[in-house]
Design a protein around this motif. Structure first.
Motif, PDB file in Angstrom:
ATOM      1  N   LEU A 185       3.078   1.927  -4.408  1.00 28.90           N
ATOM      2  CA  LEU A 185       2.435   0.703  -3.922  1.00 28.90           C
ATOM      3  C   LEU A 185       1.333   1.036  -2.916  1.00 28.90           C
ATOM      4  O   LEU A 185       0.267   0.397  -2.908  1.00 28.90           O
ATOM      5  N   HIS A 186       1.591   2.037  -2.087  1.00 26.52           N
ATOM      6  CA  HIS A 186       0.569   2.451  -1.125  1.00 26.52           C
ATOM      7  C   HIS A 186      -0.621   3.083  -1.842  1.00 26.52           C
ATOM      8  O   HIS A 186      -1.769   2.913  -1.413  1.00 26.52           O
ATOM      9  N   VAL A 187      -0.350   3.825  -2.919  1.00 23.38           N
ATOM     10  CA  VAL A 187      -1.448   4.404  -3.698  1.00 23.38           C
ATOM     11  C   VAL A 187      -2.291   3.282  -4.305  1.00 23.38           C
ATOM     12  O   VAL A 187      -3.531   3.337  -4.266  1.00 23.38           O
ATOM     13  N   ILE A 188      -1.629   2.263  -4.832  1.00 25.21           N
ATOM     14  CA  ILE A 188      -2.358   1.116  -5.406  1.00 25.21           C
ATOM     15  C   ILE A 188      -3.219   0.457  -4.325  1.00 25.21           C
ATOM     16  O   ILE A 188      -4.394   0.150  -4.547  1.00 25.21           O
ATOM     17  N   GLY A 189      -2.634   0.279  -3.149  1.00 23.92           N
ATOM     18  CA  GLY A 189      -3.390  -0.297  -2.027  1.00 23.92           C
ATOM     19  C   GLY A 189      -4.595   0.561  -1.682  1.00 23.92           C
ATOM     20  O   GLY A 189      -5.696   0.043  -1.424  1.00 23.92           O
ATOM     21  N   GLY A 190      -4.407   1.875  -1.695  1.00 24.84           N
ATOM     22  CA  GLY A 190      -5.503   2.796  -1.395  1.00 24.84           C
ATOM     23  C   GLY A 190      -6.605   2.725  -2.436  1.00 24.84           C
ATOM     24  O   GLY A 190      -7.793   2.766  -2.099  1.00 24.84           O
ATOM     25  N   ILE A 191      -6.211   2.617  -3.694  1.00 22.52           N
ATOM     26  CA  ILE A 191      -7.211   2.520  -4.770  1.00 22.52           C
ATOM     27  C   ILE A 191      -8.041   1.246  -4.606  1.00 22.52           C
ATOM     28  O   ILE A 191      -9.267   1.266  -4.723  1.00 22.52           O
ATOM     29  N   TRP A 242      -6.021   7.016   2.766  1.00 19.61           N
ATOM     30  CA  TRP A 242      -5.739   7.826   1.577  1.00 19.61           C
ATOM     31  C   TRP A 242      -5.078   9.156   1.958  1.00 19.61           C
ATOM     32  O   TRP A 242      -4.140   9.608   1.302  1.00 19.61           O
ATOM     33  N   HIS A 243      -5.569   9.779   3.012  1.00 21.40           N
ATOM     34  CA  HIS A 243      -4.978  11.047   3.451  1.00 21.40           C
ATOM     35  C   HIS A 243      -3.527  10.837   3.913  1.00 21.40           C
ATOM     36  O   HIS A 243      -2.666  11.687   3.688  1.00 21.40           O
ATOM     37  N   PHE A 244      -3.271   9.692   4.547  1.00 26.72           N
ATOM     38  CA  PHE A 244      -1.899   9.410   4.983  1.00 26.72           C
ATOM     39  C   PHE A 244      -0.974   9.304   3.772  1.00 26.72           C
ATOM     40  O   PHE A 244       0.140   9.845   3.775  1.00 26.72           O
ATOM     41  N   VAL A 245      -1.448   8.597   2.742  1.00 27.62           N
ATOM     42  CA  VAL A 245      -0.649   8.470   1.512  1.00 27.62           C
ATOM     43  C   VAL A 245      -0.373   9.860   0.926  1.00 27.62           C
ATOM     44  O   VAL A 245       0.717  10.138   0.424  1.00 27.62           O
TER      45      VAL A 245
END
Lengths: 94, 201
Positions: free
Chosen positions: B148-154, B184-187
Protein backbone atom coordinates in the motif's frame (compact mmCIF):
# COMPACT_ATOMS: atom_id res chain seq x y z
CA UNK A 1 21.63 31.36 -9.65
CA UNK A 2 23.82 28.64 -8.20
CA UNK A 3 22.35 25.21 -7.86
CA UNK A 4 23.36 23.32 -4.74
CA UNK A 5 24.22 19.66 -5.23
CA UNK A 6 23.79 16.87 -2.71
CA UNK A 7 26.14 14.29 -4.20
CA UNK A 8 27.48 13.37 -7.57
CA UNK A 9 25.82 10.79 -9.79
CA UNK A 10 28.97 8.70 -9.46
CA UNK A 11 28.43 8.50 -5.69
CA UNK A 12 24.82 7.46 -6.21
CA UNK A 13 25.86 4.70 -8.61
CA UNK A 14 28.60 3.45 -6.25
CA UNK A 15 26.06 3.30 -3.39
CA UNK A 16 23.64 1.42 -5.67
CA UNK A 17 26.33 -1.17 -6.50
CA UNK A 18 27.05 -1.61 -2.79
CA UNK A 19 23.35 -2.03 -2.01
CA UNK A 20 22.93 -4.68 -4.69
CA UNK A 21 26.06 -6.51 -3.53
CA UNK A 22 24.94 -6.44 0.12
CA UNK A 23 21.55 -7.90 -0.80
CA UNK A 24 23.18 -10.76 -2.69
CA UNK A 25 25.68 -11.26 0.16
CA UNK A 26 22.82 -11.51 2.64
CA UNK A 27 21.02 -14.09 0.50
CA UNK A 28 24.26 -16.08 0.15
CA UNK A 29 25.00 -16.00 3.87
CA UNK A 30 21.45 -17.14 4.69
CA UNK A 31 22.11 -20.29 2.64
CA UNK A 32 25.30 -21.20 4.52
CA UNK A 33 25.30 -24.16 6.88
CA UNK A 34 26.43 -22.24 9.94
CA UNK A 35 24.73 -21.49 13.24
CA UNK A 36 21.32 -19.82 12.96
CA UNK A 37 22.37 -17.14 15.44
CA UNK A 38 25.35 -16.17 13.27
CA UNK A 39 23.14 -15.99 10.17
CA UNK A 40 20.50 -13.86 11.91
CA UNK A 41 23.11 -11.48 13.32
CA UNK A 42 25.01 -11.14 10.05
CA UNK A 43 21.96 -10.66 7.84
CA UNK A 44 20.44 -8.06 10.17
CA UNK A 45 23.74 -6.17 10.36
CA UNK A 46 23.85 -6.16 6.54
CA UNK A 47 20.28 -4.80 6.46
CA UNK A 48 21.23 -2.07 8.91
CA UNK A 49 24.20 -1.12 6.75
CA UNK A 50 21.96 -0.94 3.67
CA UNK A 51 19.40 1.22 5.48
CA UNK A 52 22.24 3.46 6.72
CA UNK A 53 23.59 3.88 3.18
CA UNK A 54 20.14 4.79 1.83
CA UNK A 55 19.43 7.25 4.65
CA UNK A 56 22.83 8.93 4.56
CA UNK A 57 23.35 9.17 0.80
CA UNK A 58 19.98 8.86 -0.94
CA UNK A 59 17.98 10.70 1.74
CA UNK A 60 20.88 13.11 2.20
CA UNK A 61 21.09 12.94 5.99
CA UNK A 62 24.84 13.19 5.52
CA UNK A 63 24.59 16.74 4.21
CA UNK A 64 21.23 17.97 5.49
CA UNK A 65 20.65 19.71 8.76
CA UNK A 66 21.34 17.60 11.82
CA UNK A 67 17.86 18.35 13.15
CA UNK A 68 16.39 16.00 10.54
CA UNK A 69 18.57 13.18 11.82
CA UNK A 70 17.23 13.79 15.33
CA UNK A 71 13.66 13.64 14.00
CA UNK A 72 14.43 10.20 12.59
CA UNK A 73 16.46 9.00 15.57
CA UNK A 74 13.72 9.83 18.12
CA UNK A 75 11.37 6.98 17.10
CA UNK A 76 14.28 4.55 16.97
CA UNK A 77 15.13 5.38 20.60
CA UNK A 78 11.49 4.75 21.55
CA UNK A 79 11.52 1.53 19.56
CA UNK A 80 14.71 0.38 21.25
CA UNK A 81 13.21 1.07 24.69
CA UNK A 82 10.02 -0.79 23.78
CA UNK A 83 11.97 -3.78 22.47
CA UNK A 84 14.10 -3.82 25.65
CA UNK A 85 10.94 -4.07 27.74
CA UNK A 86 9.47 -6.77 25.50
CA UNK A 87 12.60 -8.88 25.34
CA UNK A 88 13.38 -8.49 29.05
CA UNK A 89 9.93 -9.88 29.90
CA UNK A 90 10.54 -12.70 27.47
CA UNK A 91 13.89 -13.51 29.08
CA UNK A 92 12.28 -13.50 32.52
CA UNK A 93 9.78 -16.08 31.29
CA UNK A 94 12.64 -18.25 30.00
CA UNK B 1 26.98 21.44 8.69
CA UNK B 2 26.11 22.55 5.22
CA UNK B 3 22.53 22.49 4.08
CA UNK B 4 21.84 21.93 0.41
CA UNK B 5 18.42 22.45 -1.07
CA UNK B 6 17.45 19.91 -3.65
CA UNK B 7 15.96 22.17 -6.24
CA UNK B 8 16.86 25.81 -6.00
CA UNK B 9 14.03 27.90 -7.35
CA UNK B 10 12.81 31.28 -6.17
CA UNK B 11 9.82 29.57 -4.65
CA UNK B 12 11.80 26.90 -2.81
CA UNK B 13 14.24 29.51 -1.52
CA UNK B 14 11.30 31.39 -0.05
CA UNK B 15 10.00 28.20 1.45
CA UNK B 16 13.31 27.51 3.17
CA UNK B 17 13.17 30.83 5.03
CA UNK B 18 11.81 29.14 8.14
CA UNK B 19 12.91 29.25 11.77
CA UNK B 20 14.60 25.87 11.42
CA UNK B 21 16.17 26.65 8.04
CA UNK B 22 14.40 23.58 6.73
CA UNK B 23 11.55 23.97 4.25
CA UNK B 24 8.26 23.26 6.03
CA UNK B 25 7.24 20.55 3.58
CA UNK B 26 10.51 18.70 4.01
CA UNK B 27 10.35 18.88 7.82
CA UNK B 28 6.74 17.68 7.71
CA UNK B 29 7.75 14.74 5.51
CA UNK B 30 10.49 13.73 7.97
CA UNK B 31 8.09 13.93 10.92
CA UNK B 32 5.60 11.83 8.93
CA UNK B 33 8.33 9.29 8.18
CA UNK B 34 9.20 9.17 11.87
CA UNK B 35 5.58 8.23 12.60
CA UNK B 36 5.79 5.61 9.86
CA UNK B 37 8.82 4.10 11.58
CA UNK B 38 6.63 3.54 14.63
CA UNK B 39 3.88 2.01 12.50
CA UNK B 40 6.10 -0.54 10.81
CA UNK B 41 7.98 -1.25 14.02
CA UNK B 42 4.69 -2.31 15.57
CA UNK B 43 4.11 -4.77 12.74
CA UNK B 44 7.67 -6.08 12.60
CA UNK B 45 7.98 -6.19 16.40
CA UNK B 46 4.81 -8.27 16.64
CA UNK B 47 6.21 -10.60 13.97
CA UNK B 48 9.48 -11.07 15.87
CA UNK B 49 7.71 -11.77 19.16
CA UNK B 50 5.30 -14.24 17.55
CA UNK B 51 8.16 -15.96 15.79
CA UNK B 52 10.16 -16.30 19.02
CA UNK B 53 7.11 -17.90 20.62
CA UNK B 54 6.95 -20.68 18.03
CA UNK B 55 9.61 -23.37 17.87
CA UNK B 56 8.69 -24.44 14.33
CA UNK B 57 8.50 -21.30 12.23
CA UNK B 58 7.15 -20.91 9.61
CA UNK B 59 6.53 -24.67 9.46
CA UNK B 60 6.04 -26.93 6.46
CA UNK B 61 3.41 -24.69 4.89
CA UNK B 62 5.48 -21.54 5.13
CA UNK B 63 7.49 -21.72 1.94
CA UNK B 64 8.44 -18.49 0.21
CA UNK B 65 10.51 -18.17 -2.96
CA UNK B 66 13.85 -16.59 -2.06
CA UNK B 67 14.81 -15.91 -5.72
CA UNK B 68 11.55 -14.00 -6.31
CA UNK B 69 11.96 -12.08 -3.06
CA UNK B 70 15.56 -11.27 -3.96
CA UNK B 71 14.52 -10.08 -7.41
CA UNK B 72 11.88 -7.81 -5.89
CA UNK B 73 14.43 -6.40 -3.45
CA UNK B 74 16.83 -5.62 -6.30
CA UNK B 75 13.99 -3.97 -8.24
CA UNK B 76 13.16 -1.71 -5.30
CA UNK B 77 16.81 -0.80 -4.74
CA UNK B 78 17.11 0.10 -8.44
CA UNK B 79 14.07 2.35 -8.07
CA UNK B 80 15.74 4.13 -5.15
CA UNK B 81 18.74 4.80 -7.38
CA UNK B 82 16.58 6.09 -10.24
CA UNK B 83 14.63 8.53 -8.08
CA UNK B 84 17.80 9.97 -6.55
CA UNK B 85 19.18 10.35 -10.08
CA UNK B 86 15.95 12.14 -10.99
CA UNK B 87 16.53 14.56 -8.13
CA UNK B 88 20.13 15.00 -9.22
CA UNK B 89 18.98 15.83 -12.76
CA UNK B 90 16.44 18.31 -11.37
CA UNK B 91 19.20 19.99 -9.38
CA UNK B 92 21.06 20.44 -12.65
CA UNK B 93 17.88 21.86 -14.20
CA UNK B 94 17.71 18.96 -16.64
CA UNK B 95 13.94 18.57 -16.45
CA UNK B 96 13.54 15.98 -19.26
CA UNK B 97 16.18 13.77 -17.63
CA UNK B 98 14.48 14.20 -14.25
CA UNK B 99 11.19 13.16 -15.83
CA UNK B 100 12.74 10.08 -17.45
CA UNK B 101 14.40 8.92 -14.22
CA UNK B 102 11.12 9.49 -12.38
CA UNK B 103 9.28 7.48 -15.04
CA UNK B 104 11.82 4.68 -14.57
CA UNK B 105 11.12 4.80 -10.82
CA UNK B 106 7.38 4.51 -11.45
CA UNK B 107 7.89 1.57 -13.83
CA UNK B 108 10.13 -0.21 -11.31
CA UNK B 109 7.58 0.43 -8.57
CA UNK B 110 4.87 -1.12 -10.76
CA UNK B 111 7.20 -4.05 -11.49
CA UNK B 112 7.66 -4.58 -7.75
CA UNK B 113 3.88 -4.64 -7.29
CA UNK B 114 3.51 -6.98 -10.25
CA UNK B 115 5.98 -9.46 -8.78
CA UNK B 116 4.31 -9.17 -5.39
CA UNK B 117 0.94 -9.75 -7.06
CA UNK B 118 2.35 -12.85 -8.75
CA UNK B 119 3.49 -14.14 -5.35
CA UNK B 120 0.08 -13.45 -3.84
CA UNK B 121 -1.65 -15.18 -6.74
CA UNK B 122 0.57 -18.25 -6.30
CA UNK B 123 -0.31 -18.43 -2.61
CA UNK B 124 -4.03 -17.94 -3.17
CA UNK B 125 -4.03 -20.63 -5.87
CA UNK B 126 -2.58 -23.00 -3.27
CA UNK B 127 -5.38 -21.97 -0.89
CA UNK B 128 -3.01 -20.05 1.34
CA UNK B 129 -4.69 -17.03 2.90
CA UNK B 130 -4.01 -14.71 5.85
CA UNK B 131 -6.22 -16.97 7.96
CA UNK B 132 -4.19 -20.11 7.13
CA UNK B 133 -1.85 -19.74 10.11
CA UNK B 134 -0.05 -17.10 12.14
CA UNK B 135 2.93 -16.99 9.76
CA UNK B 136 0.78 -16.20 6.73
CA UNK B 137 -1.24 -13.73 8.77
CA UNK B 138 1.98 -11.86 9.55
CA UNK B 139 3.29 -12.23 6.00
CA UNK B 140 0.19 -10.81 4.35
CA UNK B 141 -0.22 -8.05 6.93
CA UNK B 142 3.36 -6.79 6.61
CA UNK B 143 3.76 -7.15 2.86
CA UNK B 144 0.29 -5.80 2.07
CA UNK B 145 0.81 -2.68 4.20
CA UNK B 146 4.18 -2.23 2.52
CA UNK B 147 2.57 -2.66 -0.91
CA UNK B 148 0.00 0.00 0.00
CA UNK B 149 2.88 2.34 0.75
CA UNK B 150 4.45 1.48 -2.61
CA UNK B 151 1.14 2.33 -4.31
CA UNK B 152 1.06 5.62 -2.41
CA UNK B 153 4.63 6.33 -3.50
CA UNK B 154 3.83 5.61 -7.14
CA UNK B 155 0.85 7.99 -7.04
CA UNK B 156 3.07 10.66 -5.45
CA UNK B 157 5.73 10.11 -8.14
CA UNK B 158 3.19 10.30 -10.97
CA UNK B 159 1.82 13.49 -9.45
CA UNK B 160 5.29 15.08 -9.36
CA UNK B 161 6.10 13.83 -12.85
CA UNK B 162 3.07 15.68 -14.20
CA UNK B 163 4.64 18.93 -12.91
CA UNK B 164 7.56 18.40 -15.30
CA UNK B 165 5.27 19.00 -18.27
CA UNK B 166 4.42 22.51 -17.11
CA UNK B 167 7.31 24.97 -16.60
CA UNK B 168 5.07 27.12 -14.40
CA UNK B 169 4.08 24.23 -12.13
CA UNK B 170 7.63 22.87 -12.10
CA UNK B 171 9.01 26.22 -10.95
CA UNK B 172 6.50 26.54 -8.12
CA UNK B 173 6.12 22.89 -7.09
CA UNK B 174 9.14 21.04 -8.46
CA UNK B 175 10.69 20.93 -4.98
CA UNK B 176 8.13 18.23 -4.14
CA UNK B 177 10.32 15.81 -6.07
CA UNK B 178 12.62 15.75 -3.04
CA UNK B 179 9.65 14.91 -0.78
CA UNK B 180 8.57 12.13 -3.13
CA UNK B 181 12.14 10.83 -3.06
CA UNK B 182 12.29 10.84 0.75
CA UNK B 183 9.05 8.86 0.93
CA UNK B 184 10.19 6.40 -1.72
CA UNK B 185 13.52 5.78 0.01
CA UNK B 186 11.69 5.14 3.29
CA UNK B 187 9.51 2.53 1.58
CA UNK B 188 12.74 0.98 0.29
CA UNK B 189 14.28 0.91 3.79
CA UNK B 190 11.21 -0.84 5.20
CA UNK B 191 11.58 -3.56 2.55
CA UNK B 192 15.31 -3.83 3.30
CA UNK B 193 14.28 -5.14 6.74
CA UNK B 194 11.13 -7.01 5.72
CA UNK B 195 12.86 -9.10 3.06
CA UNK B 196 15.42 -10.86 5.28
CA UNK B 197 12.98 -11.20 8.20
CA UNK B 198 10.29 -12.88 6.11
CA UNK B 199 12.23 -14.62 3.33
CA UNK B 200 15.70 -15.40 4.64
CA UNK B 201 15.63 -15.97 8.41
Amino acid sequence: MTVAQHSSNKTYIVIWVWLMALVLAGVGIAELHISKTAIVATVLVLSTIKAFLVAMHYMHLKTDRRMLAFVLIAPFILVALALCVVFSSRLIQL
Amino acid sequence: MSHAHAITTPHSEALSATATGIPSGKLAMWVFLASEVMFFTGLIGAYIILRMSHLAWPGDEGHLSVPIGTLNTLVLLCSSATIVLSLSAAERRQVPAARNWLLATIVLGCLFLGIKGYEYHAKFSHHIYPSTNIFWSCYFAMTAFHALHVIGGIIFNVWVMLYTFSPKLWTSRGHRLELAGLYWHFVDIVWIFLFPLVYLL
